[in-house]
Design a protein around this motif. Structure first.
Motif, PDB file in Angstrom:
ATOM      1  N   ASN A  69       0.779  -1.348   0.112  1.00  0.00           N
ATOM      2  CA  ASN A  69      -0.007  -0.040   0.004  1.00  0.00           C
ATOM      3  C   ASN A  69       0.956   1.245  -0.062  1.00  0.00           C
ATOM      4  O   ASN A  69       0.559   2.152   0.697  1.00  0.00           O
ATOM      5  N   ASP A  70       2.035   1.252  -0.638  1.00  0.00           N
ATOM      6  CA  ASP A  70       2.791   2.520  -0.989  1.00  0.00           C
ATOM      7  C   ASP A  70       2.814   2.999  -2.286  1.00  0.00           C
ATOM      8  O   ASP A  70       4.071   3.768  -2.398  1.00  0.00           O
ATOM      9  N   SER A  71       1.793   2.944  -3.032  1.00  0.00           N
ATOM     10  CA  SER A  71       1.794   3.493  -4.201  1.00  0.00           C
ATOM     11  C   SER A  71       1.059   4.740  -4.244  1.00  0.00           C
ATOM     12  O   SER A  71      -0.217   4.595  -4.377  1.00  0.00           O
ATOM     13  N   ASP A  72       1.479   5.710  -3.948  1.00  0.00           N
ATOM     14  CA  ASP A  72       0.596   6.970  -3.701  1.00  0.00           C
ATOM     15  C   ASP A  72       0.645   7.714  -5.069  1.00  0.00           C
ATOM     16  O   ASP A  72       1.450   7.658  -6.046  1.00  0.00           O
TER      17      ASP A  72
END
Length: 277
Positions: free
Chosen positions: A242-245
């Motif tokens: 969940n780090d694809s901003d």
């Protein structure tokens, strides 16, 4: 004869021999013959009729130039003009067709090099297209600068076929000031229609119109996809947790104008009933 022979004629010279041969010390170097037209043959090795180049002119001026390696495929053709090569068809409306027929590897290679060391522009391959006649009333012409058609559906394949229309690879070094620009598109002029790019992709699961991938990890990417009824989906994905901003850095306003009446924000995998509207 041991010396030179000079023929000076004030009229025609007829050599009535079929074929007429060029020899040196009894070794054959070339010949002129007649067989469904005129044939000029030059041999690469004295006395070896297997390696040659041939110019054959037949009915209606149809001409074939061929190079032959008798025991292999090393009969390359090199053109080294001290000037420009022109292809000038007559009539001009017939255009120029360059056809590669039944090439085993299916490869046509244009290789360009430059040794330029001062200011200037070096071009590897250039296509110039000019419309030299006015379109008449009631007529429409579709002009295409470069038309690439690929088709593998005419065969029944049992293996895997991956087609790529254009594969563009560019590389620069770290010395000096070097810059890569993959594609530069500019559409200007006139007062009617200018469009930068049209992309059509089937509306199938996993298909996309554009995919942007990170240079450090191809599993980190963003895709853009347009489906039926104009549904537009942007997928931001990565192989992390969940780090694809997604960041919008705007030097102005953000306007969202929806005709459906709702703007929905969903957090994680909650149900639609918990949308923030």
């Amino acid at each position: 004869t041991a010396g030179a022979v000079t023929i000076e004629a004030f009229g025609s010279i007829y050599l009535n021999s079929t074929p007429f041969q060029f020899q040196e010390d009894g070794d054959l170097y070339g010949s002129v013959a007649q067989s469904s037209g005129g044939i000029l043959t030059l041999y690469g090795t004295a006395g070896d009729s297997g390696d040659y180049c041939r110019l054959h002119c037949t009915t209606n001026g149809v001409t074939t130039f061929s190079t032959v390696h008798g025991s292999g495929s090393a009969a390359s053709l090199t053109l080294s003009p001290n000037g420009t090569i022109y292809l000038d068809p007559s009539p001009a409306s017939s255009g120029v067709v360059i056809k590669l027929d039944e090439v085993a590897s299916g490869i046509a290679v244009v290789q360009a090099k430059t040794y330029q060391q001062t200011n200037g522009t070096a071009t590897g391959f250039s296509i110039g297209y000019d419309h030299l006649g006015p379109m008449l009333t009631g007529h429409t012409m579709t002009a295409i600068g470069l038309n690439l058609d690929m088709n593998c559906e005419t065969q029944t394949h049992v293996g895997t076929v991956n087609q790529t229309g254009i594969d563009l690879d560019m590389e620069v070094g770290a010395d000096g000031t070097q810059t890569n620009l993959g594609i530069d598109i500019k559409c200007t002029g006139g007062n009617d229609n200018n469009y930068g790019m049209n992309i059509t992709v089937p509306d199938e699961s996993g298909d996309y119109h554009i995919k942007l991938m990170a240079a450090d990890d191809a599993d980190d990417y963003t895709t853009f996809h347009v489906a039926d009824t104009g549904d537009f989906t942007i997928v931001v994905a990565g192989d992390g947790n969940n780090d694809s901003d997604t960041t919008l850095d705007l030097n102005g306003d953000l306007n969202i104008d929806v005709d459906g009446g709702n703007v929905n924000f969903k957090n994680g995998h909650v149900s639609a009933s918990t949308y923030i509207k």
